[in-house]
Design a protein around this motif. Structure first.
Motif, mmCIF file in Angstrom:
data_model
loop_
_atom_site.group_PDB
_atom_site.id
_atom_site.type_symbol
_atom_site.label_atom_id
_atom_site.label_comp_id
_atom_site.label_asym_id
_atom_site.label_seq_id
_atom_site.Cartn_x
_atom_site.Cartn_y
_atom_site.Cartn_z
ATOM 1 N N TYR A 53 6.276 -3.118 0.155
ATOM 2 C CA TYR A 53 5.130 -2.694 -0.859
ATOM 3 C C TYR A 53 5.441 -0.715 -0.767
ATOM 4 N N THR A 54 5.214 -0.428 -2.310
ATOM 5 C CA THR A 54 4.562 1.480 -1.917
ATOM 6 C C THR A 54 3.622 1.388 -1.794
ATOM 7 N N GLU A 55 2.900 3.116 -1.545
ATOM 8 C CA GLU A 55 1.448 3.208 -0.996
ATOM 9 C C GLU A 55 1.463 4.546 -1.906
ATOM 10 N N ARG A 56 1.166 4.693 -2.936
ATOM 11 C CA ARG A 56 1.176 6.367 -3.574
ATOM 12 C C ARG A 56 -0.469 6.787 -3.719
ATOM 13 N N ILE A 57 -0.495 8.176 -3.040
ATOM 14 C CA ILE A 57 -1.728 8.407 -3.153
ATOM 15 C C ILE A 57 -1.942 10.362 -3.356
ATOM 16 N N ASP A 139 -7.742 15.696 -8.405
ATOM 17 C CA ASP A 139 -7.465 14.248 -8.223
ATOM 18 C C ASP A 139 -6.068 13.235 -7.571
ATOM 19 N N ARG A 140 -6.715 12.473 -6.821
ATOM 20 C CA ARG A 140 -5.777 11.318 -6.184
ATOM 21 C C ARG A 140 -6.051 10.185 -5.974
ATOM 22 N N PRO A 141 -5.600 9.523 -7.392
ATOM 23 C CA PRO A 141 -4.870 8.742 -7.349
ATOM 24 C C PRO A 141 -4.426 7.691 -6.622
ATOM 25 N N MET A 142 -4.348 6.983 -5.886
ATOM 26 C CA MET A 142 -3.870 5.349 -5.305
ATOM 27 C C MET A 142 -3.263 4.358 -5.833
ATOM 28 N N THR A 143 -2.096 3.913 -5.776
ATOM 29 C CA THR A 143 -1.400 2.648 -6.542
ATOM 30 C C THR A 143 -0.465 2.060 -5.393
ATOM 31 N N ILE A 144 -1.056 1.028 -5.412
ATOM 32 C CA ILE A 144 0.023 0.130 -3.619
ATOM 33 C C ILE A 144 0.730 -0.785 -4.714
ATOM 34 N N ARG A 145 2.445 -0.956 -5.247
ATOM 35 C CA ARG A 145 2.407 -1.958 -5.637
ATOM 36 C C ARG A 145 3.459 -2.650 -5.147
ATOM 37 N N ILE A 146 3.415 -3.914 -5.017
ATOM 38 C CA ILE A 146 5.025 -4.669 -4.648
ATOM 39 C C ILE A 146 6.099 -4.367 -5.283
ATOM 40 N N ASN A 147 6.710 -3.928 -4.400
ATOM 41 C CA ASN A 147 8.211 -3.727 -4.512
ATOM 42 C C ASN A 147 9.047 -4.774 -5.540
#
Length: 153
Positions: A53-57, A139-147
């Motif tokens: 998974y990736t965590e994008r901040i 702004d610091r949106p956060m996304t967690i994505r299972i790759n």
């Protein structure tokens, strides 16, 4: 003067378009659906699987983690952040929801979850604090994505 205004307009538009890729309108999260997906995942009863998974901040900070579960035991020695198995992913999703939507920001946040069609776990979680829309540089949106997900029987 017109060229300067056009340049400023284009600069602001580009920044808003770039940051809008993280935007999930409103709160796209239903606790009943979440609980149904959790129950469906538990019914599958996988004991051996792996996923990344990736965590994008924000727009630039992106970190990838690898997780392996063998014989139902999670490997907490890995450099993962709070997520060492799919059940942790469900727990973390609920923590993010509680912390960002219901508690700290009193609903002044955009929050969305989508689920994997075959394995039922949350495969994309997106959070954006609406109060920061006025200041796109902060702004610091956060996304967690299972790759990837691989179940091994």
């Amino acid at each position: 003067m017109k060229k300067r205004l056009l340049f400023i307009f284009l600069l602001i538009s580009a920044a808003l378009l770039t940051s809008s890729c993280y935007l999930v309108l409103g709160v796209d999260f239903d606790e009943l659906t979440f609980e149904e997906h959790l129950a469906s995942w538990k019914e599958l009863d996988y004991k051996n699987y792996s996923f990344t998974y990736t965590e994008r901040i924000g727009l630039f900070k992106k970190t990838e983690f690898s997780v392996t579960v063998k014989d139902g035991e999670k490997d907490t020695n890995k450099n993962a952040r709070d997520i060492y198995c799919i059940e942790d992913l469900f727990d973390y999703t609920m923590k993010l929801y509680d912390r960002n939507v219901t508690a700290e920001h009193n609903g002044n946040v955009t929050f969305g979850v989508s689920y994997h069609p075959d394995y039922y776990f949350p495969n994309i979680i997106k959070i954006r604090h609406n109060e920061s829309l006025d200041n796109f540089l902060g702004d610091r949106p956060m996304t967690i994505r299972i790759n990837s997900f691989l179940a091994v029987d």
